[in-house]
Motif scaffolding. Structure first.
Motif, PDB file in Angstrom:
ATOM      1  N   UNK A 107      13.679  -3.159 -18.370  1.00 49.79           N
ATOM      2  CA  UNK A 107      14.629  -3.503 -17.307  1.00 49.79           C
ATOM      3  C   UNK A 107      14.021  -3.103 -15.965  1.00 49.79           C
ATOM      4  N   UNK A 108      14.251  -3.910 -14.951  1.00 59.15           N
ATOM      5  CA  UNK A 108      13.671  -3.621 -13.637  1.00 59.15           C
ATOM      6  C   UNK A 108      14.740  -3.686 -12.558  1.00 59.15           C
ATOM      7  N   UNK A 109      14.483  -2.957 -11.478  1.00 58.71           N
ATOM      8  CA  UNK A 109      15.403  -2.967 -10.349  1.00 58.71           C
ATOM      9  C   UNK A 109      14.803  -2.238  -9.170  1.00 58.71           C
ATOM     10  N   UNK A 110      15.615  -2.051  -8.136  1.00 59.63           N
ATOM     11  CA  UNK A 110      15.102  -1.373  -6.945  1.00 59.63           C
ATOM     12  C   UNK A 110      16.226  -0.649  -6.216  1.00 59.63           C
ATOM     13  N   UNK A 111      15.802   0.338  -5.423  1.00 59.13           N
ATOM     14  CA  UNK A 111      16.696   1.087  -4.535  1.00 59.13           C
ATOM     15  C   UNK A 111      16.420   0.618  -3.115  1.00 59.13           C
ATOM     16  N   UNK A 112      17.475   0.338  -2.366  1.00 61.98           N
ATOM     17  CA  UNK A 112      17.318  -0.129  -0.981  1.00 61.98           C
ATOM     18  C   UNK A 112      18.120   0.747  -0.020  1.00 61.98           C
ATOM     19  N   UNK A 113      17.572   0.930   1.162  1.00 63.15           N
ATOM     20  CA  UNK A 113      18.269   1.598   2.264  1.00 63.15           C
ATOM     21  C   UNK A 113      18.368   0.612   3.409  1.00 63.15           C
ATOM     22  N   UNK A 114      19.599   0.326   3.805  1.00 64.53           N
ATOM     23  CA  UNK A 114      19.855  -0.644   4.881  1.00 64.53           C
ATOM     24  C   UNK A 114      19.113  -1.952   4.642  1.00 64.53           C
ATOM     25  N   UNK A 115      19.095  -2.376   3.377  1.00 62.34           N
ATOM     26  CA  UNK A 115      18.506  -3.655   3.021  1.00 62.34           C
ATOM     27  C   UNK A 115      17.010  -3.644   2.776  1.00 62.34           C
ATOM     28  N   UNK A 116      16.361  -2.497   2.985  1.00 65.46           N
ATOM     29  CA  UNK A 116      14.913  -2.391   2.798  1.00 65.46           C
ATOM     30  C   UNK A 116      14.600  -1.629   1.507  1.00 65.46           C
ATOM     31  N   UNK A 117      13.721  -2.182   0.671  1.00 64.72           N
ATOM     32  CA  UNK A 117      13.355  -1.531  -0.584  1.00 64.72           C
ATOM     33  C   UNK A 117      12.587  -0.239  -0.316  1.00 64.72           C
TER      34      UNK A 117
END
Length: 218
Positions: free
Chosen positions: A137-147
């Motif tokens: 499984x894959x995903x990402x964490x973003x802050x204010x829309x930026x990975x």
């Protein structure tokens, strides 16, 4: 003979005035301290309900939440996600969690107060829905829309009663008085995505550790 009573009365009055002034000063100091403490707590609070406990999802089941819907203070901003209820599978913290794939890859986000220029640490528990593929499984964490971080989780050998949660950590520097944190699935063509739980945001420190331990749909 001059009576000492008026003199004693004046001294007593002055004493009372001094005590009152001291009490006022102590009260003011206490109020200032309480205000400062409240301000510090507000600034360091981070996200609310990081274990997705509210609202209560159906026991031994889940609720699919579509774009624009809410899971307590979290908002689904893309696709849809499954809000997992108590007993459906092992949670990392308390009873509930989120599968970032409902029928499609989804994203959950929350905006919270931050202090400009302060470095914050995000920790969270990561697992995967072992009910179906893909294996990773894959995903990402973003802050204010930026990975700011990509993540993967391999479900090999994992079950609903032994999810195999792992701790993850990432830091960011606040650029304004509020920040939006998002968790997004990049697991395509599946209703079985990465699972997120136990999200904590705090002002970073040198000795912080991301080790959350091993705890614990379709």
């Amino acid at each position: 003979m001059v009576s000492a009573r008026p003199y004693v009365t004046v001294i007593a009055a002055l004493g009372l005035l001094g005590a009152a002034a001291g009490a006022t000063q102590a009260t003011t100091s206490h109020q200032h301290s309480a205000t400062s403490t409240a301000k510090s707590i507000h600034q360091a609070r981070g996200v609310d309900d990081g274990s997705f406990e509210y609202p209560t999802a159906p026991a031994n089941s889940f609720t699919t939440v579509a774009t624009g819907g809410a899971i307590g203070p979290w908002t689904v901003t893309r696709g849809n996600v499954d809000h997992i209820g108590r007993g459906f599978w092992q949670a990392a913290e308390r009873n509930q969690s989120v599968d970032l794939n409902g029928g499609t890859p989804g994203t959950v986000a929350q905006t919270f107060p931050t202090t400009l220029g302060t470095t914050y640490s995000i920790t969270y528990a990561l697992a995967g829905n072992s009910g179906g593929g893909p294996t990773v499984k894959t995903g990402r964490v973003l802050i204010d829309g930026q990975t700011i971080q990509d993540f993967t989780f391999d479900i090999t050998g994992k079950t609903f009663t032994n999810m195999g949660y792992v701790g993850r950590q990432v830091t960011f520097v606040a650029r304004s008085a509020s920040t939006t944190l998002s968790f997004a699935s990049t697991t395509a063509n599946s209703a079985h995505g990465p699972v997120i739980d136990d999200v904590v945001v705090r002002a970073a420190c040198c000795s912080c550790s991301c080790d959350r331990g091993s705890t614990g749909k379709h």
